[in-house]
Structures are given as C-alpha cells and as structure tokens.
Design a protein around this motif. Sequence first.
Motif, mmCIF file in Angstrom:
data_model
loop_
_atom_site.group_PDB
_atom_site.id
_atom_site.type_symbol
_atom_site.label_atom_id
_atom_site.label_comp_id
_atom_site.label_asym_id
_atom_site.label_seq_id
_atom_site.Cartn_x
_atom_site.Cartn_y
_atom_site.Cartn_z
ATOM 1 N N TYR A 116 -1.444 9.144 7.534
ATOM 2 C CA TYR A 116 -0.023 8.264 6.692
ATOM 3 C C TYR A 116 0.123 6.546 7.206
ATOM 4 O O TYR A 116 -0.441 4.963 6.535
ATOM 5 C CB TYR A 116 0.518 8.173 6.528
ATOM 6 N N ASP A 117 0.635 6.737 8.854
ATOM 7 C CA ASP A 117 0.212 5.777 9.834
ATOM 8 C C ASP A 117 -0.695 5.157 10.440
ATOM 9 O O ASP A 117 -0.562 3.331 9.726
ATOM 10 C CB ASP A 117 1.303 6.084 10.935
ATOM 11 N N LYS A 131 -1.539 3.377 7.129
ATOM 12 C CA LYS A 131 -1.171 1.901 6.228
ATOM 13 C C LYS A 131 -1.379 0.589 7.237
ATOM 14 O O LYS A 131 -1.586 -0.502 6.967
ATOM 15 C CB LYS A 131 -0.025 2.232 6.570
ATOM 16 N N HIS A 132 -1.795 0.859 8.195
ATOM 17 C CA HIS A 132 -1.473 -0.374 9.516
ATOM 18 C C HIS A 132 -3.178 -0.674 9.416
ATOM 19 O O HIS A 132 -3.594 -1.610 9.921
ATOM 20 C CB HIS A 132 -1.133 0.056 10.947
ATOM 21 N N LEU A 158 -0.495 5.004 -0.955
ATOM 22 C CA LEU A 158 -0.996 5.709 0.504
ATOM 23 C C LEU A 158 0.555 6.818 0.198
ATOM 24 O O LEU A 158 -0.130 8.140 0.486
ATOM 25 C CB LEU A 158 -0.461 5.216 1.252
ATOM 26 N N VAL A 164 0.480 -1.627 -0.245
ATOM 27 C CA VAL A 164 0.206 0.007 0.102
ATOM 28 C C VAL A 164 0.612 1.370 -0.112
ATOM 29 O O VAL A 164 -0.066 2.551 -0.166
ATOM 30 C CB VAL A 164 -0.962 0.118 1.464
ATOM 31 N N ASP A 165 2.260 0.961 0.317
ATOM 32 C CA ASP A 165 2.861 2.086 0.461
ATOM 33 C C ASP A 165 2.859 2.897 -0.639
ATOM 34 O O ASP A 165 3.007 4.494 -0.588
ATOM 35 C CB ASP A 165 4.342 1.757 0.770
#
Length: 184
Positions: free
Chosen positions: A16-17, A20-21, A6, A2-3
């Motif tokens: 963002y964090d 992502k998680h 995102l 997903v990086d």
Amino acid sequence: IVDPVLSRLNLEAHVYDIAKHFLGFLSLGIFPLFVYTVLRSFIDSLGKTRVTMMITLCSLPINLVLNYVFIFGKFGMPALGGVGAGIASALTYWCICIISFIIIHKAAPFSEYGIFLTMYKFSWEACKNMLKIGLPIGFAVFFETSIFAAVTLLMSHFNTVTIASHQAAMNFASLLYMLPLSVS
C-alpha cells in the motif's frame, strides 16, 4: 486522492505504501506526458514519425538509467525500490517533453512553424470541433486499457507474488499486442 481506491484493494501494508508513493511521484510526470503527447502529434502530423520513434527510443535508456539509480540507490541516491520507479518514470516524461520542445524549436521543418513564438487566443469553437473527433477516440482507448486495469483491481485480494506474476504476464501480452499494431 488515491487513498480511497488503494484502501479498497486490501493490499498488504508495505505494498500500500509503495503504491501510494509510486503513484504520487508518477503524477508529477503526468503534465509533461500530456504535453509530449501533443508535441508528438504535431511531429507525426508532418509525417515525421521517425522523429517520434527516436524520441521514444531515447526514453528507454533514460528510464533504464533512472530506474537503476532510484530503485537500487546508485550514484549517492537512496534505494527507493518501487517508489524509485515512480520517480524515474516522472523524470523520463519530463526528459522526453524537453527533448520534443528542443527538436520542435530548433530542427527543420518544425522550427519553420514557430509554434512557440505566438500565443493564440483560446477558441471554444475550435475546442468543440476537436472534442467531436477526440472524445470517441479517447473513450475507445480508455475502455480498451481500463479493461486490463479492472482485471488487476479484481485480483487485489490475492497476494503480492500473484499480482506481480499477473503484471509480468500482462506486460508480455502487451508486447505481443504492440508488435503487430506497430507494423500496421
């Protein structure tokens, strides 16, 4: 995985964090969600749509409790915020998959089919026939839902409050859309 997506959204670092998680934990529930979809289709094909409705209704309190536990850190769990919502959703998918397995294995008329008792050989011909029907339907559903996701992605340059407001409005619009769809 997903990086790349995102990173192009220009999200605030903490958002963002979380995203992502959230997506990472949510992905742990994708396989049971797909399995549940197949099991649900089996149940529905026998005309027992009330059973799938009850399973889906059971998922609501399960998800509610798990969200409460993991988002707010209750019963000894750490408060994980948005990441906890991903964990709760993944666990809910596992729960409804297991519930479906149990119902199909133990309850009539599903147990009479013994679908878990025999392992059948994979058939390319059967797969090809199913894809002829399933691909057009799948593409229609994909494009219908991806339009809403695309709007969210286009909004990514706005601040977090604006995006959250948009999501709340989309959830309300989805609810209004699902009510007549469910009746039909």
